[in-house]
Design an enzyme around this catalytic site. Structure first.
Site, PDB file in Angstrom:
ATOM      1  N   SER A   1      34.601   0.451 -26.634  1.00 47.04           N
ATOM      2  CA  SER A   1      34.234  -0.350 -25.399  1.00 47.04           C
ATOM      3  C   SER A   1      32.936  -0.959 -25.553  1.00 47.04           C
ATOM      4  CB  SER A   1      34.479   0.328 -24.178  1.00 47.04           C
ATOM      5  OG  SER A   1      34.870  -0.308 -23.163  1.00 47.04           O
TER       6      SER A   1
ATOM      7  N   ASP B   1      26.771  -8.569 -36.209  1.00 47.68           N
ATOM      8  CA  ASP B   1      27.005 -10.161 -36.292  1.00 47.68           C
ATOM      9  C   ASP B   1      25.716 -11.185 -36.175  1.00 47.68           C
ATOM     10  OD1 ASP B   1      29.596  -9.819 -36.317  1.00 47.68           O
ATOM     11  OD2 ASP B   1      30.023 -10.790 -34.616  1.00 47.68           O
TER      12      ASP B   1
ATOM     13  N   LYS C   1      38.689  -0.208 -28.615  1.00 49.38           N
ATOM     14  CA  LYS C   1      39.045  -0.644 -27.239  1.00 49.38           C
ATOM     15  C   LYS C   1      38.190  -1.787 -26.806  1.00 49.38           C
ATOM     16  CE  LYS C   1      38.803   0.677 -22.084  1.00 49.38           C
ATOM     17  NZ  LYS C   1      37.858  -0.376 -21.893  1.00 49.38           N
TER      18      LYS C   1
END
Length: 473
Positions: free
Chosen positions: A282, A293, A307
């Protein structure tokens, strides 16, 4: 209009791994008004966009189940009180963190100033029984249920320590679990473990990070293993400690509308290595994906949980709270997370092995490892790892994978010849599985520590009583 702003409620990313109690929400005795209110909210906000015909004539629990969404839940007032305490890592219990190893449940850590610490429970204790009820065959959730209870009540806990059973009477009380812990590992490499994204997590991480920086932090190992998530706002705050400006994630609602979740903060002049595993979920995946990234850090460990959906907490006018899935999120570069997870840049198993891998990736070389009665300490970081070492007579054996990692080598196995090969640069050492210096038990392979020290320059060991120390430089 932006869905987040329109509903005006807290957005949380959650996958709860309770440390102290098992939680099963239900909607027993819901009023007709609550049923109708929940139906209307599900139709209005849920990611799947259910219509009235799908939810008609169903009680709250049936409506929620019909969505086939494990994260949409209804809480009555009592359940919500318990759940909100879990979000903030505050519990009524005895104050232990548990881990499972080969079907047995051990104490992984003891919370400072908790009831368990006051009576002498220590990390590495095997949980045997509570109030005379054996834990044999019980899951971690089963044991959590036995250990929870009302504040002020007593539980009689039996543990096994070094083969000897010990019994303790422990009075339950409210315990706050620290969500941030730090260490300076060595050579300017800091370690920061974050176990949950509570409402104060961002402030706590900032405070502890600044302390590390004052102590000469040159690179950071950020440990998000077993962090099941929490508040998105907390993840934004933590991300803002490493990313000056950008997007934490792309939030997409049921209409495909993309609502970028912005980051505004500062960058750091040092490298970050992020530890993850199958229980990193999550909000932890949200942060891990963004840091990778943006080139802030690499991921080390095993694939994360997967999740990638967002829930909103909506208090009901008729009483209770509805947690409803409203969006799916993607990393800044558009990578899907839900039911996919994040694959690490460096895949490694084993808690200590992962930390060693992250430490070396961050530029570290010098290791100091000690093991005693199931507890392994690596450059000051403690963890429960019962299979890390074993003693037979006067001889010590270390888990082969761990020993290989300490030596800085790579391990391969030839099943046909039953031969292990340890490779470090141009150096290759081989040993048969049938060699007396190799021990195989319960599917785990260990090797004589003297052999590792003989093979690899820089590997040292010493032993005293029940404690084994290993070093590498």
């Amino acid at each position: 209009m932006n869905l987040i702003r329109k509903i005006k409620h807290s957005i949380v990313l959650l996958l709860t791994f309770s440390l102290f109690f098992a939680y099963v929400p239900a909607a027993l005795g819901a009023s007709a008004q609550q049923v109708e209110e929940v139906r209307g909210l599900l139709e209005q906000y849920h990611l799947k966009s259910p219509d009235d015909s799908e939810l008609a004539d169903k009680e709250i629990d049936e409506m929620v189940d019909s969505l086939d969404d494990p994260y949409t839940q209804y809480f009555d007032d009592q359940e919500w009180k318990a759940y909100s305490s879990e979000l903030e890592q505050t519990f009524v219990g005895i104050g232990i963190v548990m881990m499972e190893e080969k079907g047995k449940i051990y104490v992984e850590d003891v919370i400072a100033d908790s009831p368990a610490s006051s009576v002498g429970i220590v990390a590495g204790d095997l949980l045997v029984a509570a109030d005379g009820k054996s834990f044999v065959g019980k899951t971690m959730a089963d044991i959590q249920k036995e250990l929870r209870g009302e504040e002020g009540t007593v539980v009689a806990l039996t543990v096994s320590r070094s083969g000897k059973e010990l019994k303790f009477k422990i009075t339950r009380k409210q315990v706050h679990v620290p969500v941030v812990s730090t260490k300076m590992l060595d050579q300017g490499i800091g370690y920061l473990a974050l176990t949950s994204f509570t409402s104060e997590a961002g402030k706590e991480v900032k405070r502890e990070l600044e302390k590390l920086e004052k102590n000469g932090l040159a690179s950071l190992v950020l440990d998000l293993r077993n962090n099941g998530g929490g508040y998105v706002s907390a993840a934004q705050e933590v991300a803002g400690l490493f990313v000056k400006e950008g997007v934490l994630a792309h939030m997409r609602d049921r209409n495909g509308h993309d609502e970028p979740l912005s980051i505004s903060g500062t960058s750091r002049p040092y490298e970050v290595v992020v530890l993850v595993n199958g229980n990193t979920a999550s909000a932890s995946e949200l942060l891990s994906g963004a840091l990778r990234d943006y080139g802030v850090g690499q991921l080390v460990g095993t694939k994360t949980y997967g999740k990638g959906v967002v829930q909103s907490l909506i208090p009901l006018k008729s009483g209770g709270v509805l947690k409803v899935t409203i969006q799916e999120y993607y990393t800044p570069k558009g990578k899907k997370v839900d039911q996919v997870g994040l694959t690490p840049d460096l895949t490694m198993s084993g808690a200590a092995e992962q930390l060693i891998g992250a430490f070396r990736l961050a530029g570290g070389t010098k290791l100091a490892v000690s093991w005693n009665k199931g507890i392994l300490t690596l450059n000051g970081v403690r963890m429960s790892q019962p299979d890390a070492a074993r003693k037979e007579g006067n001889l010590w054996y270390v888990n082969l994978k761990l020993g290989t990692e300490i030596a800085g080598a790579k391990l391969t196995y030839d099943a046909k010849s039953r031969t292990y090969t340890l490779t470090k640069g141009s150096q290759k050492e081989t040993i048969k599985a049938t060699d007396s210096r190799v021990k195989i038990k319960d599917g785990r392979t260990s090797i004589d520590v003297r052999l590792l020290a003989k093979w690899f320059k820089g590997v040292t060991f010493s032993a005293s009583g029940e404690t084994l120390k290993l070093g590498s430089r």
